[in-house]
Design an enzyme around this catalytic site. Structure first.
Site, PDB file in Angstrom:
ATOM      1  N   PRO A  95      -5.291   7.702   6.495  1.00 52.62           N
ATOM      2  CG  PRO A  95      -4.985   5.451   7.046  1.00 52.62           C
ATOM      3  CD  PRO A  95      -5.977   6.395   6.458  1.00 52.62           C
ATOM      4  CB  ALA A  98      -2.332   3.699   4.989  1.00 51.09           C
ATOM      5  N   GLY A  99      -0.877   3.941   1.840  1.00 47.24           N
ATOM      6  CA  GLY A  99      -1.080   3.550   0.446  1.00 47.24           C
ATOM      7  C   GLY A  99      -2.492   3.800  -0.034  1.00 47.24           C
ATOM      8  CG  LEU A 100      -5.636   3.464   2.245  1.00 50.97           C
ATOM      9  CD1 LEU A 100      -6.542   3.515   3.477  1.00 50.97           C
ATOM     10  CD2 LEU A 100      -6.150   2.394   1.266  1.00 50.97           C
ATOM     11  N   GLY A 101      -3.633   6.798  -0.798  1.00 49.39           N
ATOM     12  CA  GLY A 101      -3.674   8.005  -1.636  1.00 49.39           C
ATOM     13  C   GLY A 101      -3.796   9.311  -0.870  1.00 49.39           C
ATOM     14  CB  SER A 102      -3.008  10.395   2.600  1.00 48.95           C
ATOM     15  OG  SER A 102      -1.608  10.379   2.629  1.00 48.95           O
ATOM     16  CB  SER A 103       0.419  12.686  -0.901  1.00 42.48           C
ATOM     17  OG  SER A 103       0.597  11.724  -1.899  1.00 42.48           O
ATOM     18  CB  ALA A 105      -6.973  12.236  -1.211  1.00 44.42           C
ATOM     19  CG  ASP A 145      -1.846   7.174  -5.588  1.00 42.66           C
ATOM     20  OD1 ASP A 145      -1.887   6.085  -6.180  1.00 42.66           O
ATOM     21  OD2 ASP A 145      -1.405   7.312  -4.434  1.00 42.66           O
TER      22      ASP A 145
HETATM   23  O1  PMV Z   1       1.282   2.321  -2.078  1.00 46.13           O
HETATM   24  P1  PMV Z   1       1.200   3.249  -3.226  1.00 46.13           P
HETATM   25  O2  PMV Z   1      -0.124   3.824  -3.428  1.00 46.13           O
HETATM   26  O3  PMV Z   1       2.296   4.281  -3.225  1.00 46.13           O
HETATM   27  O4  PMV Z   1       1.382   2.329  -4.512  1.00 46.13           O
HETATM   28  C1  PMV Z   1       2.483   2.349  -5.323  1.00 46.13           C
HETATM   29  C2  PMV Z   1       2.183   1.521  -6.527  1.00 46.13           C
HETATM   30  C3  PMV Z   1       3.405   1.204  -7.350  1.00 46.13           C
HETATM   31  O5  PMV Z   1       2.941   0.553  -8.515  1.00 46.13           O
HETATM   32  C4  PMV Z   1       4.319   0.253  -6.583  1.00 46.13           C
HETATM   33  C5  PMV Z   1       4.208   2.453  -7.691  1.00 46.13           C
HETATM   34  C6  PMV Z   1       3.528   3.417  -8.640  1.00 46.13           C
HETATM   35  O6  PMV Z   1       4.026   4.562  -8.746  1.00 46.13           O
HETATM   36  O7  PMV Z   1       2.574   3.050  -9.333  1.00 46.13           O
END
Ligand code: PMV
Length: 309
Positions: A95, A98-103, A105, A145
């Protein structure tokens, strides 16, 4: 002629926000979700077909795909080939936001697809090419990421460090993770700015929280290597307490975290920037992971992932 590049998602086990301020991020690939780019030979300019944006990939590609265009053009330059004669069809089960690395990946899948289409086995060069896409899309990301997604193994990542053996974190035992998405798009920039503001306003408290996160990340890395799931779980709970102090947790995340803990999770915390996005929980074993999936029925989406030595 077709070729397909694939890349997994990622989760940050411990160390988010600490990594922005000189700490280590303990990051895991998360193959429960992935991105795929199928390259098809077709006359004409290089084109992208994807659910978020479709069109020609060149220097004028607009923001939703500007990062992908930057990475694709750099890959063709690396191959010393003109960026023409291909259509890239992109799909992802990750998704967005969501913070799962979509961009990272999707960029990694695209770069790998282009390399494979030219008969080249993708290697270490993918990381730098993905970083170009991440910079175009997010400004100054830490780079965690792209690194964990291209390496495809758990890593101890520090900003500005080049990849070497010492970053690889071997898995000491079978670990079962469950990830729940709040359904709320996480806001990395807002969360990072909130932490910076907290540092300015309450330097002593912010320093203590940050140092605790950095120490917990190293502890979690050692426990993961040792195969000590109970100790890893304790680190997750400890990191969540500090992230709450930093102000990046939300009621939605905490509802899911509580549900996982009530169902006996060894530990649970938000993952990624916070202010939305996902939480993760460590299960005792595969059967318990299924129980945690059921306990997280309130999440928008739940995934589980096993890590093996
Ligand atoms: O939610 P994400 O995957 O964008 O996590 C960001 C993680 C941070 O440490 C807050 C920022 C970064 O660039 O590492």
């Amino acid at each position: 002629m077709t070729a397909t590049g694939v890349a997994p998602g990622k989760v940050l086990l411990v160390g988010e926000h600490g990594v922005v301020h000189g700490g280590v991020a303990f990051a895991l690939p998360f193959p429960a979700v992935e991105a795929r780019a199928e390259l098809r030979a077709e006359p004409g300019p290089l084109r992208l077909e994807s659910p978020i944006w479709s069109g020609i990939l060149d220097a004028d590609t607009p923001p939703p795909a500007a990062g992908l265009a930057a990475a694709a053009l750099a890959t063709f330059a690396l191959l010393d080939r003109p960026a023409t004669g291909w259509v890239a069809h992109l799909e992802a089960s990750i998704p967005l936001g969501a913070g799962l690395g979509s961009s990272a990946a999707t960029a990694a899948a695209l770069v790998r697809g282009i390399l494979l289409a030219h008969g080249r086995v993708p290697g270490d060069e993918v990381d730098a090419l993905v970083h170009l896409a991440e910079q175009a899309a997010h400004g100054t990301p830490s780079g965690v990421d792209g690194r964990v997604i291209t390496v495809g193994q758990p890593i101890a990542f520090r900003r500005g460090e080049t990849l070497d053996e010492t970053q690889l974190v071997p898995t000491g035992a079978v670990f079962n993770l469950v990830v729940g998405y709040t359904g709320v798009t996480r806001r990395t920039q807002v969360a990072v700015a909130r932490v910076t503001a907290f540092k300015d306003n309450e330097p002593v408290a912010a320093h203590a929280a940050m140092e605790a996160i950095k120490a917990l990340a190293w502890e979690a890395i050692a426990a993961w290597r040792a195969g000590d799931a109970v100790a890893v779980g304790t680190c997750l709970d400890g990191a969540q307490a500090q992230l709450e102090r930093l102000g990046v947790s939300t009621p939605e995340l905490e509802t899911l975290i509580r549900a996982a803990r009530d169902a006996g999770a060894l530990g649970a915390k938000l993952t990624g920037a916070g202010m939305g996005g996902c939480m993760l929980a460590l299960a005792r074993d595969a059967t318990h992971a299924d129980e945690l999936v059921r306990a997280l029925a309130g999440a928008a989406t739940v995934w589980k992932q096993e890590y093996r030595p």
